[in-house]
Motif scaffolding. Sequence first.
Motif, mmCIF file in Angstrom:
data_model
loop_
_atom_site.group_PDB
_atom_site.id
_atom_site.type_symbol
_atom_site.label_atom_id
_atom_site.label_comp_id
_atom_site.label_asym_id
_atom_site.label_seq_id
_atom_site.Cartn_x
_atom_site.Cartn_y
_atom_site.Cartn_z
ATOM 1 N N ALA A 149 15.160 -7.171 -15.211
ATOM 2 C CA ALA A 149 13.963 -7.243 -14.214
ATOM 3 C C ALA A 149 13.485 -5.477 -13.978
ATOM 4 N N LYS A 150 12.305 -5.249 -13.828
ATOM 5 C CA LYS A 150 11.802 -3.763 -13.590
ATOM 6 C C LYS A 150 10.561 -4.098 -13.124
ATOM 7 N N GLY A 151 10.162 -3.247 -11.957
ATOM 8 C CA GLY A 151 9.063 -3.204 -11.414
ATOM 9 C C GLY A 151 8.705 -2.093 -10.277
ATOM 10 N N THR A 152 7.952 -2.309 -9.211
ATOM 11 C CA THR A 152 7.677 -1.462 -8.368
ATOM 12 C C THR A 152 7.402 -2.046 -6.951
ATOM 13 N N VAL A 153 7.643 -1.402 -5.834
ATOM 14 C CA VAL A 153 7.103 -1.661 -4.622
ATOM 15 C C VAL A 153 6.253 -0.581 -3.919
ATOM 16 N N ALA A 154 4.764 -0.720 -3.755
ATOM 17 C CA ALA A 154 4.150 0.269 -3.181
ATOM 18 C C ALA A 154 3.717 0.129 -1.645
ATOM 19 N N VAL A 155 4.333 0.867 -0.686
ATOM 20 C CA VAL A 155 4.015 0.756 0.595
ATOM 21 C C VAL A 155 2.724 1.504 0.847
ATOM 22 N N GLU A 156 1.840 0.653 1.451
ATOM 23 C CA GLU A 156 0.515 1.485 1.945
ATOM 24 C C GLU A 156 0.369 1.345 3.318
ATOM 25 N N ASP A 157 -0.970 2.001 3.675
ATOM 26 C CA ASP A 157 -1.242 1.976 5.168
ATOM 27 C C ASP A 157 -1.088 0.526 5.862
#
Length: 92
Positions: A50-58
């Motif tokens: 598994a590979k990925g991202t988590v992006a936290v925005e406003d």
Amino acid sequence: MARITVERQHTLGKEKAREKAEIMLQKLSDKYGIEHEWTGDTVALEGKGAKGTVAVEDEWVRVNIDLNFFLSPMSSSIQTEVERQLDKVLTA
């Protein structure tokens, strides 16, 4: 290869949402052995298959995970777990 995409809107503000995302990431790490590393407001995820991202925005938290051939059959259960954990931490 399967891709999991989960997006959730929130009203917590970026800093609080980031704290909550860290809680979710710890639980996923414990359950699936996924390592994570923050760079600004984005987390790089990597684990066996598994590979990925988590992006936290406003106002949003966006999770994208790519699963290899061997984990692809488990994509729906992994997605369900990500959704459950994210919903739980964002409303707690």
